[in-house]
Design a protein around this motif. Structure first.
Motif, PDB file in Angstrom:
ATOM      1  N   GLY A 171       4.497  15.452   4.268  1.00 38.16           N
ATOM      2  CA  GLY A 171       3.381  14.987   3.435  1.00 38.16           C
ATOM      3  C   GLY A 171       3.116  13.513   3.654  1.00 38.16           C
ATOM      4  N   ASN A 172       4.187  12.731   3.711  1.00 40.98           N
ATOM      5  CA  ASN A 172       4.014  11.287   3.875  1.00 40.98           C
ATOM      6  C   ASN A 172       3.515  10.913   5.261  1.00 40.98           C
ATOM      7  OD1 ASN A 172       4.645  10.608   1.303  1.00 40.98           O
ATOM      8  ND2 ASN A 172       6.726   9.938   1.715  1.00 40.98           N
ATOM      9  N   LEU A 173       3.905  11.713   6.259  1.00 40.50           N
ATOM     10  CA  LEU A 173       3.411  11.440   7.615  1.00 40.50           C
ATOM     11  C   LEU A 173       1.886  11.562   7.631  1.00 40.50           C
ATOM     12  CD1 LEU A 173       4.360  10.784  10.441  1.00 40.50           C
ATOM     13  CD2 LEU A 173       4.556  13.208  10.914  1.00 40.50           C
ATOM     14  N   ALA A 174       1.375  12.615   6.958  1.00 37.49           N
ATOM     15  CA  ALA A 174      -0.078  12.794   6.894  1.00 37.49           C
ATOM     16  C   ALA A 174      -0.707  11.648   6.109  1.00 37.49           C
ATOM     17  CB  ALA A 174      -0.419  14.129   6.242  1.00 37.49           C
ATOM     18  N   LEU A 175      -0.034  11.248   5.018  1.00 32.64           N
ATOM     19  CA  LEU A 175      -0.622  10.187   4.188  1.00 32.64           C
ATOM     20  C   LEU A 175      -0.742   8.874   4.947  1.00 32.64           C
ATOM     21  CD1 LEU A 175       0.982  10.782   0.665  1.00 32.64           C
ATOM     22  CD2 LEU A 175      -1.423  10.958   1.267  1.00 32.64           C
ATOM     23  N   VAL A 176       0.092   8.677   5.972  1.00 29.64           N
ATOM     24  CA  VAL A 176      -0.004   7.436   6.744  1.00 29.64           C
ATOM     25  C   VAL A 176      -0.965   7.602   7.930  1.00 29.64           C
ATOM     26  CG1 VAL A 176       1.263   5.806   8.212  1.00 29.64           C
ATOM     27  CG2 VAL A 176       2.257   6.584   6.068  1.00 29.64           C
TER      28      VAL A 176
ATOM     29  N   SER B 125       0.831  -1.213   0.000  1.00 27.36           N
ATOM     30  CA  SER B 125       0.000   0.000   0.000  1.00 27.36           C
ATOM     31  C   SER B 125       0.855   1.249   0.000  1.00 27.36           C
ATOM     32  CB  SER B 125      -0.876   0.072   1.241  1.00 27.36           C
ATOM     33  OG  SER B 125      -1.562  -1.097   1.403  1.00 27.36           O
ATOM     34  N   TRP B 126       2.064   1.119   0.528  1.00 27.96           N
ATOM     35  CA  TRP B 126       2.921   2.300   0.671  1.00 27.96           C
ATOM     36  C   TRP B 126       3.895   2.440  -0.492  1.00 27.96           C
ATOM     37  CZ3 TRP B 126       2.215   6.710   2.164  1.00 27.96           C
ATOM     38  CH2 TRP B 126       3.141   7.547   2.755  1.00 27.96           C
ATOM     39  N   MET B 127       3.964   1.415  -1.342  1.00 25.50           N
ATOM     40  CA  MET B 127       4.904   1.476  -2.475  1.00 25.50           C
ATOM     41  C   MET B 127       4.162   2.098  -3.653  1.00 25.50           C
ATOM     42  SD  MET B 127       7.159   0.633  -4.865  1.00 25.50           S
ATOM     43  CE  MET B 127       6.254  -0.486  -5.880  1.00 25.50           C
ATOM     44  N   TRP B 128       4.240   3.414  -3.742  1.00 28.51           N
ATOM     45  CA  TRP B 128       3.542   4.127  -4.805  1.00 28.51           C
ATOM     46  C   TRP B 128       4.413   4.183  -6.060  1.00 28.51           C
ATOM     47  CZ3 TRP B 128       0.367   8.953  -3.026  1.00 28.51           C
ATOM     48  CH2 TRP B 128      -0.431   8.598  -1.937  1.00 28.51           C
ATOM     49  N   ILE B 129       3.848   4.741  -7.130  1.00 28.81           N
ATOM     50  CA  ILE B 129       4.641   4.932  -8.336  1.00 28.81           C
ATOM     51  C   ILE B 129       5.813   5.863  -8.023  1.00 28.81           C
ATOM     52  CG2 ILE B 129       4.600   5.830 -10.688  1.00 28.81           C
ATOM     53  CD1 ILE B 129       1.627   5.581 -10.644  1.00 28.81           C
ATOM     54  N   ASN B 130       5.564   6.779  -7.086  1.00 29.17           N
ATOM     55  CA  ASN B 130       6.587   7.771  -6.736  1.00 29.17           C
ATOM     56  C   ASN B 130       7.922   7.138  -6.400  1.00 29.17           C
ATOM     57  OD1 ASN B 130       4.342   9.266  -6.812  1.00 29.17           O
ATOM     58  ND2 ASN B 130       4.254   9.751  -4.645  1.00 29.17           N
ATOM     59  N   GLU B 131       7.867   6.015  -5.662  1.00 32.39           N
ATOM     60  CA  GLU B 131       9.107   5.426  -5.156  1.00 32.39           C
ATOM     61  C   GLU B 131      10.005   4.924  -6.279  1.00 32.39           C
ATOM     62  OE1 GLU B 131       7.378   6.801  -2.639  1.00 32.39           O
ATOM     63  OE2 GLU B 131       6.130   5.011  -2.648  1.00 32.39           O
ATOM     64  N   THR B 132       9.412   4.699  -7.445  1.00 32.33           N
ATOM     65  CA  THR B 132      10.229   4.238  -8.564  1.00 32.33           C
ATOM     66  C   THR B 132      10.376   5.382  -9.569  1.00 32.33           C
ATOM     67  OG1 THR B 132       8.212   3.308  -9.517  1.00 32.33           O
ATOM     68  CG2 THR B 132       9.622   1.820  -8.305  1.00 32.33           C
TER      69      THR B 132
ATOM     70  N   GLY C 159      12.275   9.406   3.933  1.00 37.80           N
ATOM     71  CA  GLY C 159      10.955  10.043   4.068  1.00 37.80           C
ATOM     72  C   GLY C 159       9.816   9.052   3.986  1.00 37.80           C
ATOM     73  N   LEU C 160      10.141   7.759   3.973  1.00 40.89           N
ATOM     74  CA  LEU C 160       9.083   6.756   3.816  1.00 40.89           C
ATOM     75  C   LEU C 160       8.930   5.828   5.006  1.00 40.89           C
ATOM     76  CD1 LEU C 160       9.623   5.336   0.223  1.00 40.89           C
ATOM     77  CD2 LEU C 160       7.615   6.553   1.029  1.00 40.89           C
ATOM     78  N   CYS C 161      10.042   5.592   5.749  1.00 36.67           N
ATOM     79  CA  CYS C 161       9.964   4.465   6.682  1.00 36.67           C
ATOM     80  C   CYS C 161       9.602   4.854   8.107  1.00 36.67           C
ATOM     81  CB  CYS C 161      11.246   3.653   6.633  1.00 36.67           C
ATOM     82  SG  CYS C 161      12.706   4.587   6.934  1.00 36.67           S
TER      83      CYS C 161
HETATM   84  N1  LIG Z   1       4.371   6.294  -0.659  1.00 39.73           N
HETATM   85  C1  LIG Z   1       4.323   7.547  -1.104  1.00 39.73           C
HETATM   86  N2  LIG Z   1       3.496   8.389  -0.548  1.00 39.73           N
HETATM   87  O1  LIG Z   1       5.054   7.902  -1.993  1.00 39.73           O
END
Ligand SMILES: NC(N)=O
Length: 708
Positions: A269-274, A73-80, A101-103
């Motif tokens: 941003g990612n903190l809010a997204l989680v 769920s947390w592996m978005w397109i962004n990460e690649t 910024g992800l973990c």
């Molecule tokens: N996993 C995100 N938000 O890139």
């Protein structure tokens, strides 16, 4: 992360292939999941026809599946795609900051998830906890914060995906926007949360294989020449790849102003997204007692390896090759709007792997998109069915009715989110601006939400006002910084990174001050046992509604068919079968307690009569995990924010040996991720897998013998 809309590059695959893959993958996934749901129901006693199963997978998910589901769920397109694009823009500091910024958010969720298990053991959504403590006004405030956060996050991801598909195939973005969520709706509506756990596993498996494949095929290509070759090429082309704001303009330094600012905005941003996405809470509610902390932290460690390794290799390779004949569209200039549209990665893949690679890239896009969309759908559907429908529209709803409404809300959310994505696109939305506004809107809820579980003295007024005041504080800082630094307040100045960063910091931290100050104004202390009372009353109500429905079904001679007895009467024994053994005794206690109290209103229950549904050993274990979760969280923050990157933030350009070692560690990390979230879940779930396989095998044999 934000994509630049409406940028078409060279056509890398035909529209036909694009349609074929999107539809084929959607239908294929749907088929696999519907079969898996049937097998679960028949052989593992797991029936998504109960709300407990639909929303929180009977709180029975183990460590391995939890790790892969959270990772997925947390592996978005962004990460690649965007880690590579931003590495191209600012150099190798970006992929590392991206990983950091992800973990830590996932590690924080592990701690909050365990605390929720201790204090609100039968919660379904994070908002339900807010309602139990602060009543309906707080509930409504947090529903708005959660839904806007979810809709912005999910829509921007669908938009990013459809823009990329448009960018490489020329397929109409509206078609792509509709096709991406279509298959997801079907399996999510039918299978509920457990189905998303299973698809998440499949997504994780395929995505990680592809990520490792792309990284290694790029590096080992003769045009790149391994890590040494890549380093040499970056050094040789340094004059044409100057990055302003980086030490010596180099791509090979951690001292990059833009990268560090970008990394900080990403963290907020990612903190809010989680934390503001009830999906991450729900996944922790769905875990068994022992699985939350190891499962979430395995996912946190695994995700670290994705943007770092892939982003570094692909982003730098693009820099090394973009002025050479191998580059797609050479000698046309590779402009920044193409970079911002995410075309760095597909261009590298086209240049080095060719059409086969682009097909695989489309599969990766599909996997990354659908796993996030499915968990967003479950989250919003749970909010709409549980927090809105059951609370304000039909409080006497039976379990069966709730599941029915959940199905409908999944479909409703899919249509809504598709419409929002299309609307944003046609409206020519500025995605950078939206990407900067979202943390300012969503961050103010984080601390008051966490304090709802952690601090008994946060008052109702504080919980309601702190996020609202925090939002206006963040907004004011954002606009004032834009005005001070750039002399005006307009779209251009408000989408600069520094105002966005200061605004997000204000939005995130100021609610802590508001909450404490307002709480001290009229001090009170919340008795945590009230959560248990509220849950008990709710369970009693659901049970009563179910019994009533079952009773009327039995009395009604026209409806005494199997369908009526299925969902309701059989749900209790089924639940018992599937409860994790460590919780079995505890859970039966709850049921006894529930039935004892079903005739009394919650306010009549004496707090001193309340016993926690978990036994002493389970509670001791949960508290131990809670402490461990905080140690891990603090450790991750210290290491990934300070100890590791800060000594490198100096006038230093990576030497060849250092670069090779750095990137080798990043690639080894990808393999670690593969073992953590692909191999380990198979080992962890070996008993269920063998039970399911045996069931299918015997059923197959029976079918064959009947035929012969
Ligand atoms: N996993 C995100 N938000 O890139």
């Amino acid at each position: 992360m934000s994509v630049q809309l409406g940028v078409q590059g060279v056509t890398l695959i035909s529209q036909g292939t694009g349609y074929g893959m999107l539809i084929g993958l959607g239908v294929g996934f749907c088929g696999v999941i519907l079969a898996a749901v049937k097998i679960q129901k028949a052989y593992l006693s797991e029936d998504s026809g109960t709300s407990e199963m639909f929303m929180v997978a009977n709180r029975s998910v183990g460590r391995g599946l939890t790790a892969s589901a959270v990772f997925s769920s947390w592996m978005w397109i962004n990460e690649t795609v965007f880690s590579a694009a931003f590495c191209y823009k600012f150099g190798l500091a970006v992929p590392f900051w991206w990983s950091t910024g992800l973990c830590f958010q996932i590690a924080l969720m592990a701690a909050l998830g365990v605390l929720a298990k201790i204090r609100v053991p039968f919660a379904h959504t994070s908002l339900e906890i807010i309602r139990m403590r602060y009543g309906w006004i707080g509930h409504v405030v947090f529903i708005i914060l959660n839904i806007t956060n979810n809709v912005f996050g999910c829509a921007s991801m669908i938009l990013t995906g459809s823009q990329l598909i448009y960018g490489i195939s020329g397929m109409h973005f509206v078609a792509a926007t509709i096709l991406i969520p279509l298959g997801v709706v079907l399996y999510t509506a039918v299978g509920g949360l457990k189905a998303t756990f299973l698809t998440d596993y499949l997504h994780t498996l395929v995505a990680l294989i592809l990520i490792i494949y792309f990284t290694l095929s790029t590096l080992t290509h003769e045009a790149v020449g391994g890590l040494g070759g890549l380093y040499d090429k970056i050094i040789a082309t340094a004059s044409e790849n100057q990055i302003s704001g980086n030490y010596n303009g180099s791509l090979l330094t951690m001292k990059s102003r833009d990268a560090i600012i970008w990394g900080l905005i990403l963290k907020f941003g990612n903190l809010a997204l989680v934390v503001m996405d009830t999906a991450f809470w729900q996944k922790s509610f769905a875990t068994e007692v022992k699985a939350t902390v190891p499962g979430y932290n395995l996912a946190a460690a695994a995700i670290f390896g994705i943007p770092w390794g892939l982003g570094t290799v692909i982003g730098l390779t693009a820099r090394a090759l973009h002025n050479t004949p191998i580059w797609p569209a050479y000698p046309e200039e590779f402009t920044m709007d193409k970079v911002n549209a995410g075309l760095v990665m597909p261009y590298v893949i086209q240049a080095l792997i060719g059409e086969r690679g682009i097909d695989a890239f489309l599969v990766l896009l599909f996997m990354a998109l659908t796993s996030t969309v499915s968990s967003s759908m479950i989250a919003v559907s749970s909010i709409l069915s549980f927090d809105v429908y059951k609370t304000y529209i039909n409080p006497k709803a039976s379990d069966k009715k709730l599941v029915h409404v959940s199905h409908l809300t999944v479909v409703f959310h899919a249509i809504f989110i598709t419409a929002v994505s299309i609307g944003l696109n046609y409206g020519g939305a500025d995605m950078t601006w939206i990407g900067y506004f979202r943390p300012i809107l969503s961050c103010p809820g984080i601390i008051p939400l966490a304090l709802t579980l952690c601090w008994s003295r946060q008052t109702r007024l504080a919980a309601i006002l702190a996020p609202i005041l925090g939002f206006f504080t963040g907004l004011a800082i954002w606009l004032a910084t834009a005005k001070t630094l750039y002399g005006a307040i307009n779209m251009k100045t408000t989408e600069q990174s520094l105002p966005a960063l200061f605004g997000a910091i204000g939005s995130f931290f100021s609610p802590a001050i508001y909450s404490v100050v307002i709480s001290l104004y009229k001090p009170y202390s919340f008795d945590w046992r009230i959560f248990l009372v509220a849950e008990t009353a709710e369970q009693a109500q659901l049970k009563k509604a179910d019994e009533k429905e079952a009773h009327s079904a039995v009395n009604d001679s026209s409806s005494t068919d199997a369908q009526n007895t299925d969902g309701v009467l059989e749900s209790s024994p089924r639940r018992e079968n599937t409860e994790p053994s460590s919780e079995k005794a505890a859970a039966s206690k709850v049921r006894n307690f529930t039935s004892d109290s079903s005739s009394t209103a919650s306010e009549n229950i004496n707090l001193d009569d309340i016993t926690h549904p978990f036994d002493v050993d389970t509670l001791r274990e949960l508290r131990r995990w809670y402490r461990i979760a905080w140690y891990i969280f603090v450790g991750i923050v210290l290491v990934t924010f300070v100890l590791w990157p800060m000594p490198l933030y100096r006038d230093y350009i990576f030497t060849k040996t250092f670069f090779q070692s750095w990137t080798t560690v990043a690639i080894i990390w990808q393999f670690f991720a593969f073992f953590a979230v692909v191999v380990y879940p198979l080992y962890d779930g070996r008993h269920e897998i063998s039970r399911g396989t045996r069931g299918v095998w015997h059923a197959g044999k029976r079918l064959l013998s009947r035929r012969s």
